[in-house]
Design an enzyme around this catalytic site. Structure first.
Site, short mmCIF file in Angstrom:
data_model
loop_
_atom_site.label_atom_id
_atom_site.label_comp_id
_atom_site.label_asym_id
_atom_site.label_seq_id
_atom_site.Cartn_x
_atom_site.Cartn_y
_atom_site.Cartn_z
N LYS A 37 0.85 -1.21 0.00
CA LYS A 37 0.00 0.00 0.00
C LYS A 37 0.88 1.25 0.00
O LYS A 37 2.08 1.18 0.28
CB LYS A 37 -0.93 -0.01 1.21
CG LYS A 37 -0.21 0.18 2.53
CD LYS A 37 -1.15 -0.06 3.70
CE LYS A 37 -0.42 0.19 5.01
NZ LYS A 37 -1.09 -0.44 6.15
N TYR A 261 14.61 31.05 9.48
CA TYR A 261 13.34 31.71 9.79
C TYR A 261 13.10 31.80 11.28
O TYR A 261 13.52 30.94 12.05
CB TYR A 261 12.20 30.95 9.13
CG TYR A 261 12.19 31.05 7.62
CD1 TYR A 261 12.52 32.26 6.99
CD2 TYR A 261 11.86 29.95 6.85
CE1 TYR A 261 12.51 32.36 5.60
CE2 TYR A 261 11.83 30.04 5.46
CZ TYR A 261 12.16 31.23 4.83
OH TYR A 261 12.15 31.33 3.48
C1 PLP Z 1 -0.49 -1.61 6.69
C2 PLP Z 1 -1.22 -2.80 7.08
C3 PLP Z 1 -0.54 -3.99 7.34
C4 PLP Z 1 0.97 -4.10 7.35
O1 PLP Z 1 1.46 -3.58 8.59
P1 PLP Z 1 3.03 -3.57 8.92
O2 PLP Z 1 3.09 -3.18 10.35
O3 PLP Z 1 3.65 -2.53 8.04
O4 PLP Z 1 3.57 -4.91 8.65
C5 PLP Z 1 -1.31 -5.11 7.62
N1 PLP Z 1 -2.65 -5.05 7.64
C6 PLP Z 1 -3.34 -3.92 7.41
C7 PLP Z 1 -4.83 -3.93 7.47
C8 PLP Z 1 -2.65 -2.75 7.14
O5 PLP Z 1 -3.32 -1.63 6.91
#
Ligand code: PLP
Length: 378
Positions: A37, A261
């Site tokens: 993702k 800044y």
């Molecule tokens: C992002 C996600 C994962 C993976 O999690 P990690 O901690 O990066 O391994 C697994 N399940 C869902 C539903 C997620 O959104």
């Protein structure tokens, strides 16, 4: 050669190494869903997917249809799971990629069913349960209404139910153990309500899968470990991302002046300041201003200003050999040192993924394959 002022290097060898390590650790009997993702956590589906396809990963987790298309374009023919509830339009637009959807509650079931009828075929779904108490999209199994909702899903012709899932709210072993135990009981109840089918049960992320074996069930969903953003497995996972720039300018300023800044940094001594051409618009968050360090020539130097949109200032008074054009590492290794996720988390107060998912998507990426000689892993 890159002409960008800041860029991201993705070590595809590290991704392969991390995958192999996780697989070896998990052994047979548990399926692995590699999570891609957010454009592979900012590492680029285009760079990561070919590594996974070559290593015959059979399941991938995505969120958006763009990632689904990219993995299919990369030749992935296995199972594709969306890790959040989709909008009805997303289901229709993503139909060509054969995505198993995440069913997020009673109202969402209506949307998925509606999409299925418009598609003219059932949609494969994983039913999210609230066994861990995340209370995001899971159906409560401990209420009569929740159980009735689950039972009602079984009769819907638009839904082809293939799994039951949950997601942990906290990376804490006791919390995960407790949640996994509840999921074990509640998923059995749900499966019975759904007509005792053979369904995949899954709830574990990287943290859960690697620290609480009882959370693995039939499948684990692994993101962070793949990218080397986890201290588990005794630190053997290798971070796959480096964020780099170069020294653009160097100037000497007298003690007593201020820099950047808001006049936020007062020079306590005559100082040499380096301009690094990366700023908050490049995803280098202002929370890092005056707190983070970078590496130049393998040594640490402090970010002293509050950051500008496309520049930041580093005090290199203690690194007199610094020259314009020197490589600067904002995240990752250089020489014998590294700016780690833990460093970023400590100084920013944010989880590292919050920042590096943005770096990877805002800065140009290029793939490298770093060969590292390590002792063999037993
Ligand atoms: C992002 C996600 C994962 C993976 O999690 P990690 O901690 O990066 O391994 C697994 N399940 C869902 C539903 C997620 O959104």
């Amino acid at each position: 050669m890159t002409t960008a002022a800041g860029w991201v290097e993705i070590d595809t060898g590290a991704i392969a190494h991390n995958l192999d390590l996780v697989r070896t650790h998990l052994g047979e009997g548990v399926a692995l869903c590699a999570v891609l993702k957010a454009d592979a956590y900012g590492h680029g589906v285009d760079l990561v997917a070919p590594v996974l396809v070559a290593r015959r990963v059979e399941r991938l987790g995505i969120t958006g249809n763009v990632e689904a298309r990219a993995v299919r374009d990369a030749g992935f023919t296995g199972r594709l799971l969306r890790l959040r509830p989709a909008l009805a339009d997303e289901i229709l637009d993503g139909a060509a990629y054969d995505i198993e959807e995440w069913l997020g509650g009673r109202e969402h079931a209506e949307a998925v069913t509606d999409a299925a009828s418009r598609l003219g075929r059932p949609v494969r779904v994983h039913v999210s349960l609230n066994s861990t108490g995340l209370s995001r999209d899971g159906i409560p199994v401990d209420t009569g209404v929740g159980r009735a909702t689950i039972a009602s899903l079984a009769g819907r012709t638009g839904l082809d139910i293939v799994g039951v899932a949950a997601h942990f709210p906290r990376e804490d072993a006791v919390d995960v153990e407790r949640g996994a135990a509840v999921f074990g009981r509640e998923s059995a109840v749900a499966i019975e309500l759904l007509g005792n089918r053979r369904l995949d049960r899954h709830c574990a992320t990287t943290y859960a899968a690697l620290s609480v074996p009882a959370s693995r069930f039939d499948m684990v969903r692994i993101g962070a470990a793949l990218y080397g953003d986890s201290p588990l497995l005794d630190g053997a996972l290798r971070p796959a991302m480096r964020v780099l720039s170069r020294v653009a300018a160097l100037n000497d300023y007298a003690a007593g002046g201020t820099a950047g800044y808001d006049r936020a940094y007062t020079l306590q001594r005559d100082a040499r300041l380096a301009v690094i051409p990366v700023g908050y618009a490049d995803g280098y968050h202002r929370a890092l201003g005056q707190r983070a360090e970078v590496l130049i020539g393998g040594r640490r130097a402090p970010v002293v200003d509050r950051l500008a949109m496309n520049t930041l200032l580093v005090d290199v008074s203690d690194l007199p050999r610094t020259r314009v054009g020197d490589e600067v590492v904002l995240y990752g290794t250089q020489g014998g040192d590294a700016i780690t996720s833990a460093d970023i988390e400590r100084v920013s107060g944010q989880i590292a993924a919050d920042l590096y998912t943005a770096w990877g998507r805002l800065l140009p990426r290029r793939a490298v394959e770093v060969t590292v000689r390590t002792a063999s892993i037993g």
